[in-house]
Design a protein around this motif. Sequence first.
Motif, PDB file in Angstrom:
ATOM      1  N   TYR A 293      62.771  23.514  47.238  1.00 54.27           N
ATOM      2  CA  TYR A 293      63.145  24.905  47.180  1.00 54.27           C
ATOM      3  C   TYR A 293      62.093  25.497  48.097  1.00 54.27           C
TER       4      TYR A 293
ATOM      5  N   GLN B  60      60.514  29.207  48.713  1.00 48.68           N
ATOM      6  CA  GLN B  60      60.080  30.471  48.265  1.00 48.68           C
ATOM      7  C   GLN B  60      59.302  31.431  49.264  1.00 48.68           C
TER       8      GLN B  60
ATOM      9  N   ARG C 248      60.538  36.351  47.424  1.00 48.70           N
ATOM     10  CA  ARG C 248      60.699  35.985  46.147  1.00 48.70           C
ATOM     11  C   ARG C 248      61.901  35.107  45.908  1.00 48.70           C
ATOM     12  N   GLN C 249      62.926  35.223  46.888  1.00 50.68           N
ATOM     13  CA  GLN C 249      64.188  34.722  46.448  1.00 50.68           C
ATOM     14  C   GLN C 249      63.931  33.094  46.651  1.00 50.68           C
ATOM     15  N   MET C 250      64.426  32.299  45.560  1.00 48.85           N
ATOM     16  CA  MET C 250      64.262  30.964  45.895  1.00 48.85           C
ATOM     17  C   MET C 250      65.672  30.139  46.529  1.00 48.85           C
TER      18      MET C 250
ATOM     19  N   LEU D 119      67.316  26.910  48.413  1.00 46.86           N
ATOM     20  CA  LEU D 119      67.218  25.328  48.082  1.00 46.86           C
ATOM     21  C   LEU D 119      67.448  25.050  49.570  1.00 46.86           C
TER      22      LEU D 119
ATOM     23  N   PHE E 254      58.820  24.526  46.487  1.00 47.98           N
ATOM     24  CA  PHE E 254      58.630  23.547  45.200  1.00 47.98           C
ATOM     25  C   PHE E 254      59.667  22.660  45.329  1.00 47.98           C
TER      26      PHE E 254
ATOM     27  N   THR F  38      54.128  22.802  40.775  1.00 47.20           N
ATOM     28  CA  THR F  38      53.296  23.904  41.024  1.00 47.20           C
ATOM     29  C   THR F  38      53.360  24.696  42.411  1.00 47.20           C
TER      30      THR F  38
END
Lengths: 112, 113
Positions: free
Chosen positions: A37, A39, A43-45, A47, A91, A104
Amino acid sequence: AQTVTQSQPEMSVQEAETVTLSCTYDTSESDYYLFWYKQPPSRQMILVIRQEAYKQQNATENRFSVNFQKAAKSFSLKISDSQLGDAAMYFCAYRSAHQFYFGTGTSLTVIP
Amino acid sequence: NAGVTQTPKFRILKIGQSMTLQCTQDMNHNYMYWYRQDPGMGLKLIYYSVGAGITDKGEVPNGYNVSRSTTEDFPLRLELAAPSQTSVYFCASSYGTVNTEAFFGQGTRLTVV
């Protein structure tokens, strides 16, 4: 419990160059999926790419590809021809039956 | 396409206050999740639900409560807010099959002072 490890808190890449973000995971399950993912500062996650554990072929989505080494439990993300818009936190995630486990994160800076 | 909608986007709470973070999804996903994101710590699972009426604790459930009365909604309740609950909260949803990704809301930045 499953664990996901991203050992690079920060990475940088020159625009148009290639960068690889590393991810390792620990599991005793045989059927699972892995995801990357992105970001951005919004802040939007988002894919980026997914990989099925049963598929030996590495997944590819345009400039993004993975190097999946099941025996080593490694799942790295390669970004080719890096662009300024690729700057973000990345991530790695593992999905078991009911949960997603996240690393993390790696903060990627793209240098013009 | 609304996807996963979280409200509010920002909130400041005083220590000891309570609040509910709202989350709704319109994709008919049976699984829903609440995560918190702290700097350098990634996303930690607070609670999840595999369907209406079913909830289960994640890795960091203390200080939070959830309910799932409908497929669409999965509110997160903070009782007696503490500074340690200052974080960014994400709601997410997915189908139950392992090959499907999680879809995320835009997050709520909560500060407890």
